[in-house]
Write an enzyme that holds these catalytic residues in place. Sequence first.
Site, PDB file in Angstrom:
ATOM      1  N   CYS A  79      29.337 -18.011 -26.686  1.00  0.00           N
ATOM      2  CA  CYS A  79      29.321 -18.867 -25.510  1.00  0.00           C
ATOM      3  C   CYS A  79      28.016 -19.376 -25.310  1.00  0.00           C
ATOM      4  CB  CYS A  79      29.630 -18.043 -24.255  1.00  0.00           C
ATOM      5  SG  CYS A  79      29.420 -18.987 -22.735  1.00  0.00           S
ATOM      6  N   CYS A  82      26.159 -18.113 -22.236  1.00  0.00           N
ATOM      7  CA  CYS A  82      25.725 -16.665 -22.416  1.00  0.00           C
ATOM      8  C   CYS A  82      24.664 -16.762 -23.215  1.00  0.00           C
ATOM      9  CB  CYS A  82      26.986 -15.995 -23.024  1.00  0.00           C
ATOM     10  SG  CYS A  82      28.400 -16.202 -22.013  1.00  0.00           S
TER      11      CYS A  82
END
Length: 818
Positions: A79, A82
């Site tokens: 991600c 992230c």
Amino acid sequence: MARRCGRATSWLTGQIKIHPGKIATSAVWLCFCLLFPPAAEAGLYSSSDQVILLTPDNVQSVLINSTAAIVAEFYASWCGHCVAFSPLYKSLARDIKEWKPAVDLAAVDCAAEVNSKVCTGFGITGYPTIKFFHAYSKADSKGQAVKGFPREVRGLRHMIIDILETHAEPWPPACPPLEPTSQAEIESFFETNNVEHLALIFEEAKSYIGREVTLDLLQFENVAVRRVLGTEEDLVTKLQVTEFPSCYLYYPGGNFTRLKVKIEARAFYTYALQRLPGVVRSGKPPPVIVEVQTNNTEDSWRPFNMSRVYMADLESTLHYSLRVELAAHTIIRGEALVSLKKYTSVLTKYFPGRPVVMNLLRSMNCWLQNQTGDEILYEALKKILDNSALSPNTALPEGVRWVGCQGSQPHLRRYPCGVWTLFHVLTVQAKNVGGTDPQEVLRAMRSYVRSFFGCRPCAGHFENMARESMNEVNTLSSAVLWLWSRHNRVNNRLAGDLSEDPNFPKIQWPSPEMCPACHTVKNNGDHRWHNEQVLPFLLSYFSSGSILTDYLEDESQVLAKQREKHERQQQAIEAQQHGERKAREALDSMRPPLPSHATEQEEEEEDEGEEEEAMVDEEEEGGEGVVAADEIGGKTSEPTPWAKPEMEVGRGRRRAQGRPSIVGMRMREPQEDIVDLDSFVNQHYKAKAMQLAASSRVKQRTLQRKEEQEPVPVFGLGMELDAGLGMVGLQPMEEDFELDVGLQRKRLQKRELAGRYFNEEAELSHRGRWMSMLSIGFSNVDISLCVILYLMSSMCLLAMFLFFKNRHKLRRPKVALP
């Protein structure tokens, strides 16, 4: 990872249907992806980030029924958001590291297939997700999801405090009360609490400084922090508080004093309170006053200036690094050898050492750079370090002499402190002398730590930091600042660790007392390093001109010790060689005779060799020995390679000196001088041992005719004078010279053949027989001298006879005739 692999597999499947010819390529690529996943898919956090890494094995013990509140991040390593959030989360972990007894941070990678059930069990559907788990959470707790969490450290810190204040019972046992205090509580505080210092932080209602400082002091004893709002008018009036925020120290009896700090902010309050007298970290012994102890076997304490660098620490670091740490690697090869070459190259360029040390570093670097192989032996490198060639003015002091890096205990500070100091000095020197490669020193440090640094977890932590951001260094100044900031990060991680010296706590360096201009605050009140002031401080602190030479051993003493060491080593080597030589001599003298079959073979070879010698002598006299040898084949025995030179030398000496061949005797070989050369020791003693073994028996030789029935000595005189012949250089016979009947028969056959040669010239044999008898044990020179002496004595006697005869005639009385 599972989801992305699934998409990739689906995409590959579609391609397979359209392009059947790519089946092999696609299969290989898929296997490669499965065996070697990208680095990002291994997780965004490591153990050095001070974040608990959740797994199916520890998730229950960390999140459920914990004594501390847990903030957990659920993320996917693929991600993008992230990945962008991970540096912020790491910074938060370092910022609230001291809150660990009450609050801790955790993270779990939901992209890893092994963690998929964990994330599903907590209801995670998107990334990143942050959940707050209160202390003593139940087994069925899913955690409190945090919606719209801030994307800055300060906001995250305040979010945690807000959630913590809403904590229901039971309250985390390590967390003190965070609500504002009152005057009544303050006046009775010392009656119920056993602490030395009570810090009162006066602030506004919306301020978080008091609560943050309270949590920052959780791990310290003998100090307590309470928050006081400005609305507490009685207490504000009593302490005469005029500024908010401000900090006052309150003591029993109502005494108080204001805490002096440069800036009224959280970081300055925390640092000042942690350094108060008697304040120590929980579980740590209090600082001790180290005094000089002359009767202690350990090094005595050396007073030093904490604001200066000492050359003794740098030389001690070099000694330990090159003579102790490298010595653990018997063979240095491959990447480790490349790392060592980089390390020595940087030391040679930028180490601000004394001339004798620099000469040694240059010598070592030159030797290493000339090594073209893929590996070296440490013993070869050690000879360079010890200056075995005794180059003038070249030495590295042996042993360690810590000064600025000494610790209150032998296992604290010292070498790790020296390594950090050494590389700080090298980065600053590269900046001051105008280096061309900004990452030269950092790469050398990184490779050395990875290949040789003894603390392997420490090496792994440093490698993680270097991999994370070292590629951002593009100037020499940024290299200096990068190493400094990473050193502070390590100090933050190790603060409170067992390796921390209570006399030298790990702080964010330099302290406000050492460099006030280096510290400032942001607009929101958070601490900020003033890099424009930090860089000049570092360049000055670690410059070569600021390094103190106290406690250094004099260069002449270092060189003298080096010479003495080499002399002792040389004497030890000579003594060892002498001992080995004596041991070999003793072993050779005690060696038993060779087996009978070996002795028989050697005697046969020797007999054939002597027959060959006899034929050579006959050839010299009459030339018929060669013809006789041709008639019987002329076969001789070939000596062993190590004995052949001696045989040839013996023959030459026998022909030169004219030694006779005595029946039953053999002339004693002259003693050989022992050559004290190591390269010939083995050959020499081996030859001596074989020669002694071969000559251990004295053989009786008889020359007889073929028709004789019994072997009779030709020369009886030779047998009768055996004892006397031993006095003129012949070897005595041994008592065990008797051989078996078969061996004697073989030898008699050979002697019969030899007797034929003597019968062909009877007169020559008869004359040689008498000459041999008359010249027993004498050389030609001896016989000549005897003849000359005999003639001279005869002439002398004749002269004396004539002299006395004439005197007698003169004295004869004359008779007068009448």
